[in-house]
Design a protein around this motif. Sequence first.
Motif, PDB file in Angstrom:
ATOM      1  N   ARG A 101       0.655  -1.017  -0.024  1.00  0.00           N
ATOM      2  CA  ARG A 101      -0.070   0.116   0.246  1.00  0.00           C
ATOM      3  C   ARG A 101       1.385   1.570   0.164  1.00  0.00           C
ATOM      4  NH1 ARG A 101      -4.248  -3.152   3.393  1.00  0.00           N
ATOM      5  NH2 ARG A 101      -5.676  -3.156   2.114  1.00  0.00           N
ATOM      6  N   MET A 102       2.313   1.425   1.068  1.00  0.00           N
ATOM      7  CA  MET A 102       2.763   2.283   0.531  1.00  0.00           C
ATOM      8  C   MET A 102       3.369   2.709  -0.786  1.00  0.00           C
ATOM      9  SD  MET A 102       6.198   2.873   3.114  1.00  0.00           S
ATOM     10  CE  MET A 102       7.054   1.192   2.190  1.00  0.00           C
ATOM     11  N   ILE A 103       4.037   1.698  -1.340  1.00  0.00           N
ATOM     12  CA  ILE A 103       4.532   1.942  -2.920  1.00  0.00           C
ATOM     13  C   ILE A 103       3.417   1.909  -4.078  1.00  0.00           C
ATOM     14  CG2 ILE A 103       5.188   1.014  -4.742  1.00  0.00           C
ATOM     15  CD1 ILE A 103       7.185  -0.906  -2.492  1.00  0.00           C
ATOM     16  N   SER A 104       2.213   1.752  -3.770  1.00  0.00           N
ATOM     17  CA  SER A 104       1.367   2.085  -4.157  1.00  0.00           C
ATOM     18  C   SER A 104       0.898   3.380  -3.836  1.00  0.00           C
ATOM     19  CB  SER A 104      -0.217   0.838  -3.411  1.00  0.00           C
ATOM     20  OG  SER A 104      -0.197  -0.312  -4.369  1.00  0.00           O
ATOM     21  N   ASP A 105       0.728   3.789  -2.982  1.00  0.00           N
ATOM     22  CA  ASP A 105       0.258   5.425  -2.992  1.00  0.00           C
ATOM     23  C   ASP A 105       0.898   6.428  -2.818  1.00  0.00           C
ATOM     24  OD1 ASP A 105      -2.312   4.596  -1.796  1.00  0.00           O
ATOM     25  OD2 ASP A 105      -2.050   4.726   0.300  1.00  0.00           O
ATOM     26  N   LEU A 106       2.757   5.773  -2.785  1.00  0.00           N
ATOM     27  CA  LEU A 106       3.700   6.504  -2.971  1.00  0.00           C
ATOM     28  C   LEU A 106       3.446   6.847  -5.123  1.00  0.00           C
ATOM     29  CD1 LEU A 106       7.452   5.922  -2.360  1.00  0.00           C
ATOM     30  CD2 LEU A 106       6.144   6.739  -4.391  1.00  0.00           C
ATOM     31  N   ILE A 107       3.253   6.181  -5.765  1.00  0.00           N
ATOM     32  CA  ILE A 107       3.136   5.986  -7.186  1.00  0.00           C
ATOM     33  C   ILE A 107       1.788   6.992  -7.443  1.00  0.00           C
ATOM     34  CG2 ILE A 107       3.109   4.915  -9.882  1.00  0.00           C
ATOM     35  CD1 ILE A 107       4.363   3.099  -8.269  1.00  0.00           C
ATOM     36  N   ALA A 108       0.646   6.695  -6.680  1.00  0.00           N
ATOM     37  CA  ALA A 108      -0.511   7.057  -7.312  1.00  0.00           C
ATOM     38  C   ALA A 108      -0.864   8.339  -6.854  1.00  0.00           C
ATOM     39  CB  ALA A 108      -1.600   5.970  -6.679  1.00  0.00           C
ATOM     40  N   SER A 109      -0.419   8.846  -5.146  1.00  0.00           N
ATOM     41  CA  SER A 109      -0.708  10.134  -4.914  1.00  0.00           C
ATOM     42  C   SER A 109       0.865  10.973  -5.190  1.00  0.00           C
ATOM     43  CB  SER A 109      -1.488   9.980  -3.655  1.00  0.00           C
ATOM     44  OG  SER A 109      -2.204   9.490  -3.126  1.00  0.00           O
ATOM     45  N   GLY A 110       1.465  10.836  -4.851  1.00  0.00           N
ATOM     46  CA  GLY A 110       3.030  11.039  -4.810  1.00  0.00           C
ATOM     47  C   GLY A 110       3.639  11.505  -6.077  1.00  0.00           C
ATOM     48  N   ILE A 111       3.023  10.333  -7.268  1.00  0.00           N
ATOM     49  CA  ILE A 111       4.012  10.625  -8.638  1.00  0.00           C
ATOM     50  C   ILE A 111       4.244  10.934  -9.854  1.00  0.00           C
ATOM     51  CG2 ILE A 111       5.588   9.795 -10.323  1.00  0.00           C
ATOM     52  CD1 ILE A 111       7.366   7.844  -8.085  1.00  0.00           C
ATOM     53  N   GLN A 112       2.266   9.827 -10.002  1.00  0.00           N
ATOM     54  CA  GLN A 112       1.792  10.317 -11.330  1.00  0.00           C
ATOM     55  C   GLN A 112       0.345  11.459 -10.958  1.00  0.00           C
ATOM     56  OE1 GLN A 112      -1.950   9.659 -10.918  1.00  0.00           O
ATOM     57  NE2 GLN A 112      -1.997  10.215 -13.448  1.00  0.00           N
ATOM     58  N   PRO A 113      -0.107  12.177 -10.397  1.00  0.00           N
ATOM     59  CA  PRO A 113      -0.914  13.133 -10.623  1.00  0.00           C
ATOM     60  C   PRO A 113      -0.400  14.548 -11.151  1.00  0.00           C
ATOM     61  CG  PRO A 113      -1.188  12.256  -8.613  1.00  0.00           C
ATOM     62  CD  PRO A 113       0.113  11.318  -9.142  1.00  0.00           C
ATOM     63  N   LEU A 114       0.706  14.790 -10.537  1.00  0.00           N
ATOM     64  CA  LEU A 114       1.756  15.568 -10.856  1.00  0.00           C
ATOM     65  C   LEU A 114       2.046  15.381 -12.782  1.00  0.00           C
ATOM     66  CD1 LEU A 114       4.372  16.102  -7.893  1.00  0.00           C
ATOM     67  CD2 LEU A 114       2.646  17.322  -8.393  1.00  0.00           C
ATOM     68  N   GLY A 139      10.182  11.352  -7.047  1.00  0.00           N
ATOM     69  CA  GLY A 139       9.537  10.348  -7.103  1.00  0.00           C
ATOM     70  C   GLY A 139      10.149   8.635  -6.450  1.00  0.00           C
ATOM     71  N   PHE A 140      11.370   8.536  -8.285  1.00  0.00           N
ATOM     72  CA  PHE A 140      11.469   7.555  -9.045  1.00  0.00           C
ATOM     73  C   PHE A 140      13.223   6.894  -7.506  1.00  0.00           C
ATOM     74  CE2 PHE A 140      10.170   5.722 -12.926  1.00  0.00           C
ATOM     75  CZ  PHE A 140       9.061   5.375 -12.276  1.00  0.00           C
ATOM     76  N   ASN A 141      13.158   8.076  -7.137  1.00  0.00           N
ATOM     77  CA  ASN A 141      14.169   8.427  -6.278  1.00  0.00           C
ATOM     78  C   ASN A 141      14.005   8.125  -4.791  1.00  0.00           C
ATOM     79  OD1 ASN A 141      17.051  10.085  -8.033  1.00  0.00           O
ATOM     80  ND2 ASN A 141      16.431  11.160  -7.275  1.00  0.00           N
ATOM     81  N   ALA A 142      12.708   8.798  -4.787  1.00  0.00           N
ATOM     82  CA  ALA A 142      12.548   7.430  -3.521  1.00  0.00           C
ATOM     83  C   ALA A 142      12.059   6.345  -3.160  1.00  0.00           C
ATOM     84  CB  ALA A 142      11.213   8.608  -2.452  1.00  0.00           C
ATOM     85  N   LEU A 143      11.385   5.914  -4.741  1.00  0.00           N
ATOM     86  CA  LEU A 143      10.346   4.821  -4.641  1.00  0.00           C
ATOM     87  C   LEU A 143      12.480   3.543  -5.015  1.00  0.00           C
ATOM     88  CD1 LEU A 143       9.187   2.749  -5.876  1.00  0.00           C
ATOM     89  CD2 LEU A 143       8.609   3.395  -7.892  1.00  0.00           C
ATOM     90  N   GLU A 144      13.245   4.182  -6.227  1.00  0.00           N
ATOM     91  CA  GLU A 144      14.826   3.296  -6.015  1.00  0.00           C
ATOM     92  C   GLU A 144      13.977   2.408  -4.258  1.00  0.00           C
ATOM     93  OE1 GLU A 144      17.408   0.961  -7.864  1.00  0.00           O
ATOM     94  OE2 GLU A 144      15.699   1.776  -8.642  1.00  0.00           O
ATOM     95  N   HIS A 145      14.739   3.664  -3.717  1.00  0.00           N
ATOM     96  CA  HIS A 145      15.622   3.434  -2.103  1.00  0.00           C
ATOM     97  C   HIS A 145      14.609   2.047  -1.637  1.00  0.00           C
ATOM     98  CE1 HIS A 145      19.227   5.929  -2.713  1.00  0.00           C
ATOM     99  NE2 HIS A 145      18.500   6.349  -2.230  1.00  0.00           N
ATOM    100  N   ILE A 146      13.000   2.656  -1.897  1.00  0.00           N
ATOM    101  CA  ILE A 146      11.873   1.859  -0.853  1.00  0.00           C
ATOM    102  C   ILE A 146      12.426   0.196  -1.641  1.00  0.00           C
ATOM    103  CG2 ILE A 146       9.977   1.415  -0.535  1.00  0.00           C
ATOM    104  CD1 ILE A 146      10.101   4.268  -0.391  1.00  0.00           C
ATOM    105  N   LEU A 147      12.351   0.269  -2.057  1.00  0.00           N
ATOM    106  CA  LEU A 147      12.156  -1.084  -3.372  1.00  0.00           C
ATOM    107  C   LEU A 147      14.029  -1.835  -2.596  1.00  0.00           C
ATOM    108  CD1 LEU A 147      10.998   0.014  -7.436  1.00  0.00           C
ATOM    109  CD2 LEU A 147       9.734  -1.276  -5.284  1.00  0.00           C
ATOM    110  N   GLN A 148      14.489  -1.117  -2.719  1.00  0.00           N
ATOM    111  CA  GLN A 148      16.039  -1.897  -2.796  1.00  0.00           C
ATOM    112  C   GLN A 148      15.484  -3.000  -1.123  1.00  0.00           C
ATOM    113  OE1 GLN A 148      19.321   0.995  -3.082  1.00  0.00           O
ATOM    114  NE2 GLN A 148      18.639   0.943  -5.233  1.00  0.00           N
ATOM    115  N   THR A 149      14.689  -2.400   0.222  1.00  0.00           N
ATOM    116  CA  THR A 149      14.626  -3.048   0.429  1.00  0.00           C
ATOM    117  C   THR A 149      13.657  -3.998   0.466  1.00  0.00           C
ATOM    118  OG1 THR A 149      13.068  -1.561   2.162  1.00  0.00           O
ATOM    119  CG2 THR A 149      15.317  -0.771   1.715  1.00  0.00           C
ATOM    120  N   THR A 150      12.685  -3.686   0.377  1.00  0.00           N
ATOM    121  CA  THR A 150      10.630  -4.646   0.194  1.00  0.00           C
ATOM    122  C   THR A 150      10.729  -4.984  -1.087  1.00  0.00           C
ATOM    123  OG1 THR A 150       9.962  -3.117  -1.303  1.00  0.00           O
ATOM    124  CG2 THR A 150      10.097  -2.567   0.802  1.00  0.00           C
TER     125      THR A 150
END
Length: 217
Positions: A101-114, A139-150
Amino acid sequence: MTESGKPILYSYFRSSCSWRVRIALALKSIDYETIPINLIKDGGQQFSEEFQKLNPMKQVPALKIDGTTIGQSLAIIEYLEETRPTPRLLPQDPKKRAHVRMISDLIASGIQPLQNLSVLKEVGQENQLTWAQEAINFGFNALEHILQTTAGKYCVGNEVSMADLCLVPQVANAERFKVDLTPYPTISRINKSLLALEAFQVSHPCRQPDTPPELRA
């Protein structure tokens, strides 16, 4: 629902939000009818009185299913998950579910609407590319770091989840806005793996009923 009982998806071929839902429907083997809503033609068909009655936010997707109409892609996916839970798109483990849900929201609320058409219009034609690139890179800078752990094979572990349904359309947006994906090897690796899956292929923007002939593949 149509007379045959099929759900109806109001969609635009290039809409990343619509693509998320198309992937979910494909993964869950749900047969549905598509009614295209062209976001550009006639000043934007999403602004018609008829469509506003379906979705007052004047956005795609909207899904008519089980006697109700649902807008917002993540709400649609969660409804499909709750009513048609196989295959599951939210892990059973609470921590993994939170990560999805965190990753989904990061993309759906934090990146895509822009990069929404309505936002790009406000930015102005000459600034759109730079604006979109900066928003995606942030957004991808944050997402890349998160995905490296998940991540395992996919965004969270080795099962396709709602997070993956959000990732692939957003990477397509990044490519459309000429974002350099070299700094994001985890994002790129996962995206490549997902695009090899049939559900991501049949739902692809290049294979929709409203895809223009020059963009079909």
